[in-house]
Design an enzyme around this catalytic site. Sequence first.
Site, mmCIF file in Angstrom:
data_model
loop_
_atom_site.group_PDB
_atom_site.id
_atom_site.type_symbol
_atom_site.label_atom_id
_atom_site.label_comp_id
_atom_site.label_asym_id
_atom_site.label_seq_id
_atom_site.Cartn_x
_atom_site.Cartn_y
_atom_site.Cartn_z
ATOM 1 N N TRP A 102 42.382 37.692 33.352
ATOM 2 C CA TRP A 102 41.591 38.783 34.313
ATOM 3 C C TRP A 102 42.633 39.197 35.473
ATOM 4 O O TRP A 102 42.604 40.298 35.762
ATOM 5 C CB TRP A 102 40.559 37.552 35.169
ATOM 6 C CG TRP A 102 39.481 37.089 34.497
ATOM 7 C CD1 TRP A 102 39.097 35.963 34.378
ATOM 8 C CD2 TRP A 102 38.381 38.158 34.079
ATOM 9 N NE1 TRP A 102 37.846 36.149 33.622
ATOM 10 C CE2 TRP A 102 37.342 37.440 33.547
ATOM 11 C CE3 TRP A 102 38.283 39.323 33.951
ATOM 12 C CZ2 TRP A 102 36.416 37.801 32.729
ATOM 13 C CZ3 TRP A 102 37.030 40.120 33.429
ATOM 14 C CH2 TRP A 102 36.323 39.083 32.771
ATOM 15 N N ASP A 169 41.722 37.901 44.012
ATOM 16 C CA ASP A 169 40.522 38.022 43.287
ATOM 17 C C ASP A 169 40.169 36.167 43.357
ATOM 18 O O ASP A 169 40.908 35.578 42.766
ATOM 19 C CB ASP A 169 40.723 38.314 41.946
ATOM 20 C CG ASP A 169 39.593 38.148 40.932
ATOM 21 O OD1 ASP A 169 38.687 37.655 41.451
ATOM 22 O OD2 ASP A 169 39.692 38.385 39.586
ATOM 23 N N LYS A 193 30.277 33.312 39.347
ATOM 24 C CA LYS A 193 30.861 32.203 39.121
ATOM 25 C C LYS A 193 30.643 30.931 40.045
ATOM 26 O O LYS A 193 30.216 30.113 39.527
ATOM 27 C CB LYS A 193 32.396 32.263 39.140
ATOM 28 C CG LYS A 193 32.892 33.602 38.124
ATOM 29 C CD LYS A 193 32.978 33.097 36.901
ATOM 30 C CE LYS A 193 33.018 34.452 35.684
ATOM 31 N NZ LYS A 193 34.109 35.308 36.010
HETATM 32 C C1 LIG Z 1 34.806 36.507 35.646
HETATM 33 C C2 LIG Z 1 35.795 37.044 36.295
HETATM 34 C C3 LIG Z 1 36.153 38.403 36.724
HETATM 35 C C4 LIG Z 1 35.294 39.432 36.102
HETATM 36 O O1 LIG Z 1 33.959 39.315 36.987
HETATM 37 P P1 LIG Z 1 32.865 40.688 36.745
HETATM 38 O O2 LIG Z 1 32.188 40.378 37.821
HETATM 39 O O3 LIG Z 1 32.281 40.372 35.274
HETATM 40 O O4 LIG Z 1 33.511 41.924 36.575
HETATM 41 C C5 LIG Z 1 37.317 38.681 37.452
HETATM 42 N N1 LIG Z 1 38.071 37.646 37.731
HETATM 43 C C6 LIG Z 1 38.011 36.493 37.391
HETATM 44 C C7 LIG Z 1 38.861 35.590 38.063
HETATM 45 C C8 LIG Z 1 36.842 36.004 36.873
HETATM 46 O O5 LIG Z 1 36.524 34.788 36.576
#
Ligand SMILES: *Cc1c(COP(=O)(O)O)cnc(C)c1O
Length: 357
Positions: A102, A169, A193
């Site tokens: 990611w 993020d 998540k």
């Molecule tokens: C799942 C995830 C993403 C992607 O998320 P989406 O909402 O599917 O775009 C980005 N960063 C991390 C750390 C993730 O676990």
Amino acid sequence: MAYVHNFSAGPCVLPQAVFEEASQALLNFDNLGLSIIEISHRSPSFVAVMEEARSLVKELLEVPDGYTVLFLQGGASMGFLTVAYNMIRNQKKAAYVNTGAWAKKAAKEFSFVGELDIIASSEDKNYSYIPKNIVAGSDYDFLHITSNNTISGTQYKDFPTSDTPLVCDMSSDIFSRKINVADFDIIYAGAQKNMGPAGTAVYIVKESILGNSSIPIPTMLDLNTHYSKDSMFNTPPVFAIYASMLNLRWLKKNGGVGHIQNVNEKKATLLYNEIDNNPLFEGTTAIEDRSTMNATFLLKEAALTDTFNKMWQEANISGIKGHRSVGGYRASMYNALPIESVMELVNVMKELTEKHG
Ligand SMILES: *Cc1c(COP(=O)(O)O)cnc(C)c1O
């Protein structure tokens, strides 16, 4: 149906009470005789949901004055580009730390707008650790990190400190532990998540960064667009925001982030102790960087794979197959996963060793 222990990495487990209340709202929301997904997002009933969701984020994370909370679409993946557009300044250069798939995807999006510099990486060891002593000099517009690496199972225990604006993020560990929001210029996270269903992403944005980009920003990617309309510039993903709000209410009622952090640490300790003490298993990440959310581990004897898989499936455990890039197993232990589910997994691991070790 028997209770299923849901260790899915995302979309993931949410509290049963949230599912029940959310499904009621699909039939009759706020006693309107209408579904939440058939009314105007400008109706007082939905505006109240949006405002409660935003204020719960502020309350639960102790967001200081001078920050705004937005619920946007596009997931964290759109966030990669959104933060690039909104944080680029005159140097047109940003520092990224590559701690996993990611993080790497986030970095790639910056290269659409400016000069990308990967200042630290753990790719050399299949992302099994967090690089330490990260320093981004003042010649960068910002530093981007990924607080928890969902796929490899590593997590920052301390965040880098520097004068360079920090962007993070936090998709897979937001609301799992206390953070100091004032350390960051933007925090963003896809909902699915640890916050709610897929379909929305939360942004916590320092207001003073808005309007300072050195390049023109397309309307929908401009955080100022959404800020100036209280996160209602266009139709928001109403159901995802509603269910996220219910989950945040649940978190508040159950002791808030400080309490859930203790529970999350207990759950993680329980599982990692078993991984370390059970001769049939081994962890895949550096011990000091282990994620409390996603525990990755291997079964040392390949010949026992089918036996183990059968055993955990029979115990109603779901979602522990590792990501294809790491292999083995990954047990995700987000806020709504009860400690009893971790106990069940640990029992199955113990039983495997007793019978076949
Ligand atoms: C799942 C995830 C993403 C992607 O998320 P989406 O909402 O599917 O775009 C980005 N960063 C991390 C750390 C993730 O676990």
